[in-house]
Design a protein around this motif. Sequence first.
Motif, short mmCIF file in Angstrom:
data_model
loop_
_atom_site.label_atom_id
_atom_site.label_comp_id
_atom_site.label_asym_id
_atom_site.label_seq_id
_atom_site.Cartn_x
_atom_site.Cartn_y
_atom_site.Cartn_z
N GLN A 1 0.84 -1.18 0.00
CA GLN A 1 0.00 0.00 0.00
C GLN A 1 0.89 1.24 0.00
OE1 GLN A 1 -3.23 -0.18 2.75
NE2 GLN A 1 -3.46 2.03 2.84
N GLN A 3 1.29 5.44 0.58
CA GLN A 3 0.75 6.64 1.22
C GLN A 3 1.22 7.86 0.45
OE1 GLN A 3 2.62 4.31 3.45
NE2 GLN A 3 0.65 3.24 3.46
N VAL A 5 1.32 12.20 0.19
CA VAL A 5 1.21 13.46 0.90
C VAL A 5 1.53 14.61 -0.07
CG1 VAL A 5 2.07 14.88 2.78
CG2 VAL A 5 1.86 12.40 3.09
N GLY A 26 5.92 3.93 1.45
CA GLY A 26 5.32 2.61 1.59
C GLY A 26 5.62 1.70 0.41
N TYR A 113 -5.57 4.79 -4.31
CA TYR A 113 -4.91 5.47 -3.20
C TYR A 113 -4.93 6.98 -3.43
CZ TYR A 113 -3.32 0.70 -2.68
OH TYR A 113 -3.30 -0.66 -2.55
N GLY A 115 -4.18 11.06 -1.61
CA GLY A 115 -3.63 11.90 -0.57
C GLY A 115 -4.72 12.79 0.03
N GLN A 116 -4.36 13.50 1.09
CA GLN A 116 -5.32 14.37 1.79
C GLN A 116 -5.56 15.68 1.07
OE1 GLN A 116 -7.20 13.62 4.64
NE2 GLN A 116 -6.49 11.60 4.02
#
Length: 124
Positions: A1, A3, A5, A26, A113, A115-116
């Motif tokens: 997975q 991640q 940002v 990751g 997947y 990001g914020q």
Amino acid sequence: QVQLVESGGGLVQAGGSLRLSCAASGRTISSYVMGWFRQAPGLEREFIAAISRSGGSTLYADSVKGRFTISRDNAKNTVFLQMDSLKPEDTAGYHCAASTGVVLTSRDYAYAYWGQGTQATVSS
């Protein structure tokens, strides 16, 4: 997975530029097609750009073609979005996303997947 940002957002005047970054951890991003999307309050999420695993192919929304440039540095596990000639209507939260598929796509459901996000605000 993996991640994701994002960074690099901010406030800029119309006609200005911003360079967004998306740092991954990751897993190596060389395994993913990467994309950028944006969403403004009250509006649906909008596809902006996508780049192939090698970086050799790109896809852009008509609204940003010729103004935005997507790129990637697999060695640094980072994807970029250079935004030039910004307009007030470019104001939104910008999100990068990773797809395990092999085809460039604008479909958000193809990206597993996310990001914020980072906020970009363009003043007139």
